[in-house]
Write an enzyme that holds these catalytic residues in place. Structure first.
Site, PDB file in Angstrom:
ATOM      1  N   LYS A 203       0.868  -1.189   0.000  1.00 42.96           N
ATOM      2  CA  LYS A 203       0.000   0.000   0.000  1.00 42.96           C
ATOM      3  C   LYS A 203       0.896   1.227   0.000  1.00 42.96           C
ATOM      4  O   LYS A 203       1.797   1.339   0.838  1.00 42.96           O
ATOM      5  CB  LYS A 203      -0.877  -0.035   1.250  1.00 42.96           C
TER       6      LYS A 203
HETATM    7  C1  R5P Z   1      -2.053   4.227   7.670  1.00 43.46           C
HETATM    8  O1  R5P Z   1      -0.940   4.042   7.790  1.00 43.46           O
HETATM    9  C2  R5P Z   1      -3.062   3.426   8.330  1.00 43.46           C
HETATM   10  O2  R5P Z   1      -3.180   2.178   7.782  1.00 43.46           O
HETATM   11  C3  R5P Z   1      -4.318   4.185   8.428  1.00 43.46           C
HETATM   12  O3  R5P Z   1      -4.894   3.946   9.646  1.00 43.46           O
HETATM   13  C4  R5P Z   1      -5.290   4.051   7.306  1.00 43.46           C
HETATM   14  O4  R5P Z   1      -5.194   2.893   6.586  1.00 43.46           O
HETATM   15  C5  R5P Z   1      -5.174   5.233   6.427  1.00 43.46           C
HETATM   16  O5  R5P Z   1      -6.264   5.385   5.577  1.00 43.46           O
HETATM   17  P1  R5P Z   1      -6.589   6.796   4.948  1.00 43.46           P
HETATM   18  O6  R5P Z   1      -5.296   7.540   4.869  1.00 43.46           O
HETATM   19  O7  R5P Z   1      -7.152   6.509   3.609  1.00 43.46           O
HETATM   20  O8  R5P Z   1      -7.563   7.487   5.857  1.00 43.46           O
END
Ligand code: R5P
Length: 304
Positions: A203
């Protein structure tokens, strides 16, 4: 005793039809074991080869996040629209009903809160528990260039070793320190290191300049991270570009659950990811669904 009387002689051997050797639809995943491939096929739609993951794991280091205060009320209604939920085992066990058949990507690292140095993470769950939960994958942060870079890489490689034992894929999440430059050069480095050291998918953030070099040089699928809340058109454009430039899906949180109309937003994101809908059309779809939802709520309120 099985009934052996009157057993029909088998005849349908189709000896003239050679058995097809089957490939696997995901980049770099052709040599995995059956269980691991099957789990990946629950996260990534085998028809489009892509995924819409809904990230709701923020609480593992920052507690109740805007939009995630009540996962039972605000997030469960979104689950049907996602291909996979990315979350902690705590939220899964307390809040998500086991009748939910969505693929689960479990947050498997943790330790420091937002009050401390975030790269100082450790593995925060066993793969035995991930198997017990029936997780489709586990996720771990990798802090390339961060203070605890080596520890976070080592956490990932240990998780990969354990994942191979249980047939559970590992998602490496490239975490970028505040002081680091978020450019294609950095993400090429971070994603490639994760893949070289065994991550099954990665990711990472989208960058406007050279994202296609990040996806091209990473031999496993990349899912685009959402990041901070953007106006809907910007978020849809970012998702569209990431997909067109080689991402195999998105893992978005705040840009979905902090939207004014989260159901409309995740539906629009799905169309972008699985059906290559262009950003402007996706925005129209979002607006249309949002106003339909408003009308429905008004009619319901009047009927009371
Ligand atoms: C990031 O490192 C973490 O996994 C987060 O808690 C999350 O997945 C981030 O998602 P978003 O940036 O799309 O809110």
């Amino acid at each position: 005793m099985p009934d052996t009387q009157g057993r029909k002689e088998p005849k349908q051997f189709h000896a003239d039809v050679p058995m097809a050797s089957q490939g696997f639809f995901l980049r770099g995943s052709g040599s995995l074991d059956w269980g691991m491939s099957n789990r990946l096929a629950r996260i990534f739609n085998p028809e489009s080869g892509r995924t819409v993951m809904l990230a709701i794991d923020h609480g593992y280091f920052q507690g109740p996040t805007t939009g995630l205060e009540r996962i039972d009320l605000n997030i469960l209604p979104l689950a049907p629209y996602a291909d996979a939920l990315m979350l902690t085992r705590g939220i899964l066990r307390t809040t998500v009903p086991p009748s939910c058949t969505k693929a689960v990507v479990l947050r498997a690292s943790g330790g420091p809160s937002i009050l401390k140095e975030l790269s100082n993470e450790q593995i925060a769950m066993s793969l035995e528990d991930a198997a017990r939960i029936n997780a489709s994958a586990v996720a771990i942060q990798v802090f390339i260039g961060g203070e605890f870079e080596t520890r976070s890489v080592h956490n990932m490689t240990r998780l990969v070793d354990e994942g191979l034992r249980y047939g559970i894929p590992v998602l490496a999440v490239t975490a970028v320190g505040r002081e680091m430059v978020r450019d294609a050069k950095y993400f090429r480095l971070a994603c490639r290191i994760c893949a070289e050291l065994g991550a099954h998918f990665v990711k990472t953030y989208y960058v406007e300049d050279g994202f296609e070099t990040v996806t091209a040089s990473c031999p496993v699928p990349i899912v685009m991270a959402g990041g901070k809340k953007l106006p809907e058109l910007d978020a849809l454009t970012m998702a569209y570009r990431a997909i067109q430039e080689g991402a195999a899906g998105v893992d978005m949180g705040r840009n979905i659950f902090q939207s004014d109309a989260p159901e409309a937003m995740i539906t629009a994101v799905r169309e972008v990811v699985h059906n290559d809908l262009k950003p402007k059309q996706a925005l129209e779809l979002y607006r249309d669904l949002k106003s339909k939802r408003k009308r429905k709520t008004k009619t319901r309120a009047k009927g009371r």
